[in-house]
Design a protein around this motif. Structure first.
Motif, PDB file in Angstrom:
ATOM      1  N   THR A 150       0.829  -1.202   0.000  1.00 19.69           N
ATOM      2  CA  THR A 150       0.000   0.000   0.000  1.00 19.69           C
ATOM      3  C   THR A 150       0.866   1.256   0.000  1.00 19.69           C
ATOM      4  N   GLU A 151       0.567   2.142  -0.931  1.00 16.96           N
ATOM      5  CA  GLU A 151       1.310   3.402  -0.992  1.00 16.96           C
ATOM      6  C   GLU A 151       0.896   4.322   0.155  1.00 16.96           C
ATOM      7  N   ILE A 152       1.812   5.214   0.527  1.00 16.24           N
ATOM      8  CA  ILE A 152       1.521   6.210   1.559  1.00 16.24           C
ATOM      9  C   ILE A 152       0.719   7.340   0.924  1.00 16.24           C
ATOM     10  N   ASP A 153      -0.441   7.625   1.475  1.00 10.45           N
ATOM     11  CA  ASP A 153      -1.296   8.694   0.952  1.00 10.45           C
ATOM     12  C   ASP A 153      -0.856  10.027   1.563  1.00 10.45           C
ATOM     13  N   PRO A 154      -0.310  10.945   0.767  1.00  7.20           N
ATOM     14  CA  PRO A 154       0.158  12.228   1.330  1.00  7.20           C
ATOM     15  C   PRO A 154      -0.984  13.088   1.850  1.00  7.20           C
ATOM     16  N   VAL A 155      -2.195  12.856   1.366  1.00  8.40           N
ATOM     17  CA  VAL A 155      -3.346  13.628   1.856  1.00  8.40           C
ATOM     18  C   VAL A 155      -3.679  13.223   3.284  1.00  8.40           C
ATOM     19  N   ASP A 156      -3.758  11.907   3.524  1.00  9.74           N
ATOM     20  CA  ASP A 156      -4.018  11.438   4.889  1.00  9.74           C
ATOM     21  C   ASP A 156      -2.907  11.885   5.841  1.00  9.74           C
ATOM     22  N   LEU A 157      -1.655  11.838   5.361  1.00  3.74           N
ATOM     23  CA  LEU A 157      -0.539  12.236   6.211  1.00  3.74           C
ATOM     24  C   LEU A 157      -0.586  13.732   6.500  1.00  3.74           C
TER      25      LEU A 157
ATOM     26  N   ALA B 207       4.224  15.268   1.467  1.00  3.62           N
ATOM     27  CA  ALA B 207       4.478  14.837   0.085  1.00  3.62           C
ATOM     28  C   ALA B 207       5.866  14.241  -0.057  1.00  3.62           C
ATOM     29  N   PHE B 208       6.884  14.891   0.528  1.00  2.00           N
ATOM     30  CA  PHE B 208       8.222  14.313   0.338  1.00  2.00           C
ATOM     31  C   PHE B 208       8.469  13.094   1.222  1.00  2.00           C
TER      32      PHE B 208
END
Length: 381
Positions: free
Chosen positions: A2-9, A110-111
């Protein structure tokens, strides 16, 4: 995987009310995520400030790509003026609202998300170093400076660095920062002799001296700009006597001046010029002077070259927009990083930063992650 969702983070970070210099768990969120996904994490705290350094890959690798950012935010101001909870991370019509959504928790998210997914899917021949501070919006004494000091002692080094500050004025992708103007504040006090306003010959009024000095400073042309910088500017930000009486000539007058300067100057040369002008006023008017000079940062430039080209190409590929290389705006932590390695800045559209109802487009957060991923892929590939 599963990719890391930058929006949730981003939302997780915004819900931490990390008004500078408080952290309120923001860096703990990142520490837990990065450590769980294979990054070596260390705290580089100093002066009560939390600072996180996370590395994937071999320490001291000749090809180490660095990201720098901050999780502290400015105060919210009048909470009643907000249409949403300032730390609620509410999403309406594809836009997330909250303090830090633009400056710059979304950039950090994002980064971080890009770095985690990149090393899991395409492990590079090199290292990635994330330097994240909780002290950028304040005095910035124990933030990125502390991280760089820690790195120097620990043998950590970035080959190049990208600071994820919001850089785009109008639309996603339209500007990369390749340098910044220097900034300095000068407090000037002139002292004469107090007296009765009806008998000015028995007093020594510092106000005419200050007015003459301020006029000379404000009307002086520092320069006409340089190849990559606009003209330097001097702004009078305050003049004050603290005198409530109408029939008293005050003994002292103070003023504050802010100078934003390009690479035609440094703080030493500008301080020498200010002192010279103050000395002339002392001689002409017979007043005494005191000066306090605080330098926020010197001007610097990362000349257009491989790093700016790398970032530009990724921005064009992901947005279709050709970014302008700029040195505009205020200061950022890039002013510290520039002494460590080549550095540029790229991030979101910054129109709402520091404002009531600060917000970010959800699509822009995901687009920024894609840009950062492409930059790393092109750098190592």
């Amino acid at each position: 995987m599963t990719e890391i969702d930058p929006v949730d983070l981003t939302a997780d970070l915004v819900r931490c009310p990390s008004v500078t210099p408080a952290d309120e768990g923001a860096l703990e969120v990142l520490h837990g995520l990065l450590e769980a996904t294979g990054f070596d994490c260390v705290w580089a705290d100093r002066g009560g400030i939390r600072n996180l350094l996370a590395r994937w890959g071999k320490k001291g690798h000749a090809r180490t790509f660095g990201f720098n950012g901050h999780t502290d935010v400015v105060p919210v101001g009048d909470v009643a003026s907000w249409s949403v909870p300032p730390f609620g991370a509410e999403i309406r019509d594809g836009v997330m609202y909250g303090r830090g959504t633009t400056d710059m928790k979304s950039g950090v998210a994002a980064f971080v998300a890009a770095a985690i997914d990149f090393v899991r899917t395409s492990p590079p021949d090199g290292a990635i170093l994330l330097a994240i501070t909780g002290d950028e919006e304040g005095d910035a004494v124990d933030g990125t400076r502390a991280l760089l000091d820690h790195m120097a002692k620990a043998g950590e080094r970035m080959s190049v660095c990208l600071v994820g500050e919001p850089t785009c004025p109008d639309r996603m992708g339209d500007m990369i920062k390749i340098g910044r103007r220097g900034s300095m504040n000068i407090q000037i006090s002139l002292t004469g002799k107090q007296g009765h306003a009806a008998y000015p010959h028995r007093a020594l009024n510092p106000l005419p001296a200050m007015m003459r000095l301020m006029d000379r400073l404000a009307s002086h042309e520092l320069d006409q700009g340089t190849e990559h910088f606009d003209p330097s500017s001097l702004a009078i930000v305050t003049v004050d006597t603290g005198n409530p009486a109408t029939n008293v000539i005050p003994a002292e007058c103070s003023a504050g001046v802010n100078i934003r300067f390009n690479d035609a100057h440094d703080s030493k040369s500008l301080t020498a010029w200010i002192k010279q002008e103050v000395a002339k006023i002392e001689t002409e008017f017979g007043v005494k002077s005191r000066l306090q000079v605080k330098v926020s940062g010197e001007s610097f430039l990362t000349p257009p070259g491989p790093l700016s080209a790398l970032v530009s190409q990724a921005v064009i590929a992901e947005t279709g927009v050709t970014p302008v290389l700029s040195t505009s705006g205020g200061t950022s932590d890039a002013r510290f990083v520039k002494d460590h390695c080549p550095v540029v800045e790229f991030g979101l559209v910054g129109r709402s930063m520091h404002q009531v109802d600060e917000n970010v487009e959800i699509a822009h957060i995901r687009q920024l992650k894609a840009i950062y991923t492409r930059i790393m892929r092109d750098y190592f590939g």
